[in-house]
Design a protein around this motif. Structure first.
Motif, PDB file in Angstrom:
ATOM      1  N   PRO A   1       0.856  -1.192   0.000  1.00 36.31           N
ATOM      2  CA  PRO A   1       0.000   0.000   0.000  1.00 36.31           C
ATOM      3  C   PRO A   1       0.891   1.240   0.000  1.00 36.31           C
ATOM      4  N   ASP A   2       0.841   2.018  -1.073  1.00 35.38           N
ATOM      5  CA  ASP A   2       1.757   3.164  -1.200  1.00 35.38           C
ATOM      6  C   ASP A   2       1.025   4.478  -1.415  1.00 35.38           C
ATOM      7  N   LEU A   3      -0.297   4.490  -1.223  1.00 37.42           N
ATOM      8  CA  LEU A   3      -1.073   5.706  -1.455  1.00 37.42           C
ATOM      9  C   LEU A   3      -1.504   6.318  -0.126  1.00 37.42           C
ATOM     10  N   THR A   4      -0.568   6.379   0.795  1.00 37.36           N
ATOM     11  CA  THR A   4      -0.673   7.028   2.116  1.00 37.36           C
ATOM     12  C   THR A   4      -1.561   6.272   3.095  1.00 37.36           C
ATOM     13  N   GLY A   5      -1.899   5.012   2.803  1.00 38.97           N
ATOM     14  CA  GLY A   5      -2.843   4.302   3.657  1.00 38.97           C
ATOM     15  C   GLY A   5      -2.255   3.655   4.893  1.00 38.97           C
ATOM     16  N   THR A   6      -0.949   3.401   4.919  1.00 35.23           N
ATOM     17  CA  THR A   6      -0.392   2.650   6.051  1.00 35.23           C
ATOM     18  C   THR A   6      -0.431   3.443   7.352  1.00 35.23           C
ATOM     19  N   HIS A   7      -0.139   4.720   7.297  1.00 33.08           N
ATOM     20  CA  HIS A   7      -0.109   5.536   8.522  1.00 33.08           C
ATOM     21  C   HIS A   7      -1.473   5.598   9.201  1.00 33.08           C
ATOM     22  N   PRO A   8      -2.544   5.998   8.495  1.00 33.07           N
ATOM     23  CA  PRO A   8      -3.845   6.045   9.173  1.00 33.07           C
ATOM     24  C   PRO A   8      -4.366   4.676   9.575  1.00 33.07           C
ATOM     25  N   LEU A   9      -4.064   3.637   8.798  1.00 29.67           N
ATOM     26  CA  LEU A   9      -4.557   2.310   9.155  1.00 29.67           C
ATOM     27  C   LEU A   9      -3.972   1.868  10.495  1.00 29.67           C
ATOM     28  N   VAL A  10      -2.660   2.006  10.676  1.00 30.32           N
ATOM     29  CA  VAL A  10      -2.040   1.624  11.941  1.00 30.32           C
ATOM     30  C   VAL A  10      -2.550   2.500  13.075  1.00 30.32           C
ATOM     31  N   ALA A  11      -2.714   3.811  12.810  1.00 35.52           N
ATOM     32  CA  ALA A  11      -3.207   4.716  13.855  1.00 35.52           C
ATOM     33  C   ALA A  11      -4.614   4.338  14.309  1.00 35.52           C
ATOM     34  N   LEU A  12      -5.425   3.835  13.385  1.00 30.42           N
ATOM     35  CA  LEU A  12      -6.819   3.516  13.705  1.00 30.42           C
ATOM     36  C   LEU A  12      -6.982   2.159  14.368  1.00 30.42           C
ATOM     37  N   VAL A  13      -6.312   1.134  13.846  1.00 34.37           N
ATOM     38  CA  VAL A  13      -6.590  -0.229  14.313  1.00 34.37           C
ATOM     39  C   VAL A  13      -5.414  -0.886  15.019  1.00 34.37           C
ATOM     40  N   GLY A  14      -4.242  -0.229  15.034  1.00 35.83           N
ATOM     41  CA  GLY A  14      -3.073  -0.819  15.668  1.00 35.83           C
ATOM     42  C   GLY A  14      -2.233  -1.624  14.695  1.00 35.83           C
ATOM     43  N   TYR A  15      -0.949  -1.800  15.056  1.00 31.96           N
ATOM     44  CA  TYR A  15       0.004  -2.458  14.157  1.00 31.96           C
ATOM     45  C   TYR A  15      -0.386  -3.902  13.833  1.00 31.96           C
ATOM     46  N   ALA A  16      -0.707  -4.681  14.851  1.00 29.55           N
ATOM     47  CA  ALA A  16      -0.936  -6.110  14.625  1.00 29.55           C
ATOM     48  C   ALA A  16      -2.127  -6.352  13.711  1.00 29.55           C
ATOM     49  N   ARG A  17      -3.223  -5.649  13.959  1.00 27.18           N
ATOM     50  CA  ARG A  17      -4.405  -5.841  13.109  1.00 27.18           C
ATOM     51  C   ARG A  17      -4.156  -5.288  11.709  1.00 27.18           C
ATOM     52  N   ALA A  18      -3.445  -4.162  11.623  1.00 25.99           N
ATOM     53  CA  ALA A  18      -3.139  -3.598  10.306  1.00 25.99           C
ATOM     54  C   ALA A  18      -2.294  -4.570   9.489  1.00 25.99           C
ATOM     55  N   LEU A  19      -1.294  -5.176  10.120  1.00 25.46           N
ATOM     56  CA  LEU A  19      -0.459  -6.151   9.418  1.00 25.46           C
ATOM     57  C   LEU A  19      -1.292  -7.335   8.951  1.00 25.46           C
ATOM     58  N   GLU A  20      -2.150  -7.837   9.809  1.00 26.79           N
ATOM     59  CA  GLU A  20      -2.983  -8.986   9.449  1.00 26.79           C
ATOM     60  C   GLU A  20      -3.923  -8.642   8.291  1.00 26.79           C
ATOM     61  N   ILE A  21      -4.535  -7.451   8.319  1.00 25.92           N
ATOM     62  CA  ILE A  21      -5.431  -7.033   7.244  1.00 25.92           C
ATOM     63  C   ILE A  21      -4.679  -6.938   5.917  1.00 25.92           C
ATOM     64  N   CYS A  22      -3.489  -6.333   5.949  1.00 25.29           N
ATOM     65  CA  CYS A  22      -2.735  -6.132   4.711  1.00 25.29           C
ATOM     66  C   CYS A  22      -2.123  -7.423   4.192  1.00 25.29           C
ATOM     67  N   ALA A  23      -1.567  -8.227   5.091  1.00 32.59           N
ATOM     68  CA  ALA A  23      -0.864  -9.436   4.655  1.00 32.59           C
ATOM     69  C   ALA A  23      -1.808 -10.520   4.155  1.00 32.59           C
ATOM     70  N   THR A  24      -3.021 -10.563   4.696  1.00 25.72           N
ATOM     71  CA  THR A  24      -3.977 -11.583   4.256  1.00 25.72           C
ATOM     72  C   THR A  24      -4.865 -11.093   3.117  1.00 25.72           C
ATOM     73  N   GLY A  25      -5.066  -9.795   3.006  1.00 28.94           N
ATOM     74  CA  GLY A  25      -5.951  -9.251   1.978  1.00 28.94           C
ATOM     75  C   GLY A  25      -7.417  -9.528   2.230  1.00 28.94           C
ATOM     76  N   ARG A  26      -7.773  -9.924   3.437  1.00 32.01           N
ATOM     77  CA  ARG A  26      -9.153 -10.315   3.730  1.00 32.01           C
ATOM     78  C   ARG A  26     -10.080  -9.100   3.769  1.00 32.01           C
ATOM     79  N   PHE A  27     -11.378  -9.362   3.737  1.00 27.53           N
ATOM     80  CA  PHE A  27     -12.376  -8.310   3.826  1.00 27.53           C
ATOM     81  C   PHE A  27     -12.627  -7.923   5.282  1.00 27.53           C
ATOM     82  N   VAL A  28     -12.823  -6.643   5.485  1.00 26.37           N
ATOM     83  CA  VAL A  28     -13.217  -6.096   6.783  1.00 26.37           C
ATOM     84  C   VAL A  28     -14.653  -5.599   6.648  1.00 26.37           C
TER      85      VAL A  28
END
Length: 267
Positions: A163-190
Motif C-alpha cells: 500500500p503506497d497511497l498514504t494508507g499505512t499511517h492512518p490504518l495503523v493509527a486507527l486499528v493498531g500495528y498487529a491488526r493492520a499487518l494482518e489485514i494487509c498481509a492476508t488481503g481479507r475483507f473487513v
C-alpha cells in the motif's frame, strides 16, 4: 442542508471525479459506477485538482462514490503490459531510475494527501467494495461513515505490491500495528461491524441511509466555530507524535490564541 450538493453545478467534472460546493460543504464524487469507480492516474490528478479548487468557505468535504461500490481499487488495465493509454504502465514505471520513480509515486500520493488539511474536516461515505486504492482513499479522510454492506480490503500485498497511497499511517493509527499487518498481509475483507468495533469507521448505517447519515454528520461538524475546530484538529493530529510535555505546550498555545481571539485582543 438547504440544498443537495449533487444538484449544484460542478466546480470540476472530469476523469471520473466531480466536485460540487454548497456553501461550507463540498462534495467530491467518484463518477464511474460501471467500472466500480476504479482508479487511474487521471483520476488521481483530478482528485488533486479538486483539492486545489476548494473555495476558502469550505469547512467540510464529503467523499462519495456513485453506484454499488465506493471504489474497487486500481483500474485492472494498469496491470497489463500495455497499461492505460497515455499513462505509464507498471513495466514503464519499473524501468525508471529511483528518483523518477519516487517522483511519480509522490505525484500519485497527492490525490490522497490534501484530505488531512487542518482547515477542513473530510468524511468518506463508503458503501460496497473499498479495495486497495479505494480503501486507502477512504483512509485518507478524517472520518468514515459506512454502509452495512461495506467490504474493505487491502489487496496490494496479495499482488506482490505494498500500500503506497498514504494508507499505512492512518490504518495503523486507527486499528493498531498487529491488526493492520494482518489485514494487509492476508488481503481479507473487513466488514462494517468490524470497522466500527476497531475504530476504522465512525458509524455504520443501512445502505439506504448512508447519504443522510453523512449529511447529518457534516451539519454537526459545522455547529462549532471554524477556528476552534481547526485548532482542535491540529492538536489531535500532533498528539500521536508529540511527547507529552510538547503536547501540553501546544494545548496552552492553542488555547491562548482562542482566548485572545474570543476577547478580540488581536484586533
Amino acid at each position: 442542508m438547504a440544498s443537495s450538493a449533487q444538484d449544484l453545478g460542478p466546480v470540476l467534472d472530469k476523469d471520473g471525479v466531480r466536485l460540487t460546493v454548497d456553501d461550507a460543504i463540498a462534495t467530491v464524487t467518484l463518477t464511474s459506477p460501471a467500472k466500480r469507480n476504479a482508479q487511474s492516474p487521471a483520476l488521481w490528478r483530478a482528485l488533486t485538482e479538486a483539492g486545489r479548487l476548494l473555495p476558502g468557505s469550505v469547512r467540510v468535504v464529503v467523499l462519495r462514490g456513485e453506484g454499488k461500490s465506493f471504489s474497487a481499487g486500481l483500474d485492472r488495465q494498469m496491470f497489463t503490459p500495455e497499461g492505460i493509454e497515455g499513462e505509464p504502465s507498471f513495466i514503464d514505471l519499473a524501468r525508471r531510475d529511483d528518483a523518477a520513480l519516487d517522483a511519480t509515486i509522490a505525484a500519485y500520493q497527492e490525490a490522497f494527501t490534501w484530505w488531512r488539511r487542518n482547515d477542513i474536516v473530510s468524511i468518506a461515505a463508503v458503501q460496497g467494495h473499498a479495495i486497495g486504492a479505494g480503501f486507502q482513499l477512504a483512509l485518507a479522510c478524517d472520518l468514515r461513515v459506512v454502509a452495512d454492506d461495506v467490504q474493505f480490503a487491502m489487496r496490494e500485498t496479495s499482488l506482490g505490491l505494498v500500500p503506497d497511497l498514504t494508507g499505512t499511517h492512518p490504518l495503523v493509527a486507527l486499528v493498531g500495528y498487529a491488526r493492520a499487518l494482518e489485514i494487509c498481509a492476508t488481503g481479507r475483507f473487513v466488514t462494517a461491524e468490524e470497522s466500527v468495533a476497531t475504530g476504522l469507521a465512525n458509524v455504520a448505517v443501512p445502505a439506504s441511509d448512508l447519504d443522510a447519515a453523512t449529511q447529518d454528520l457534516a451539519a454537526a461538524l459545522l455547529s462549532a466555530p471554524r477556528d476552534a475546530v481547526i485548532e482542535t484538529k491540529a492538536l489531535l493530529r500532533s498528539a500521536t507524535t508529540h511527547p507529552y510535555d510538547t503536547q501540553r505546550a501546544a494545548e496552552r498555545a492553542a488555547q491562548s490564541r482562542r482566548l485572545r481571539a474570543l476577547s478580540h485582543l488581536d484586533d
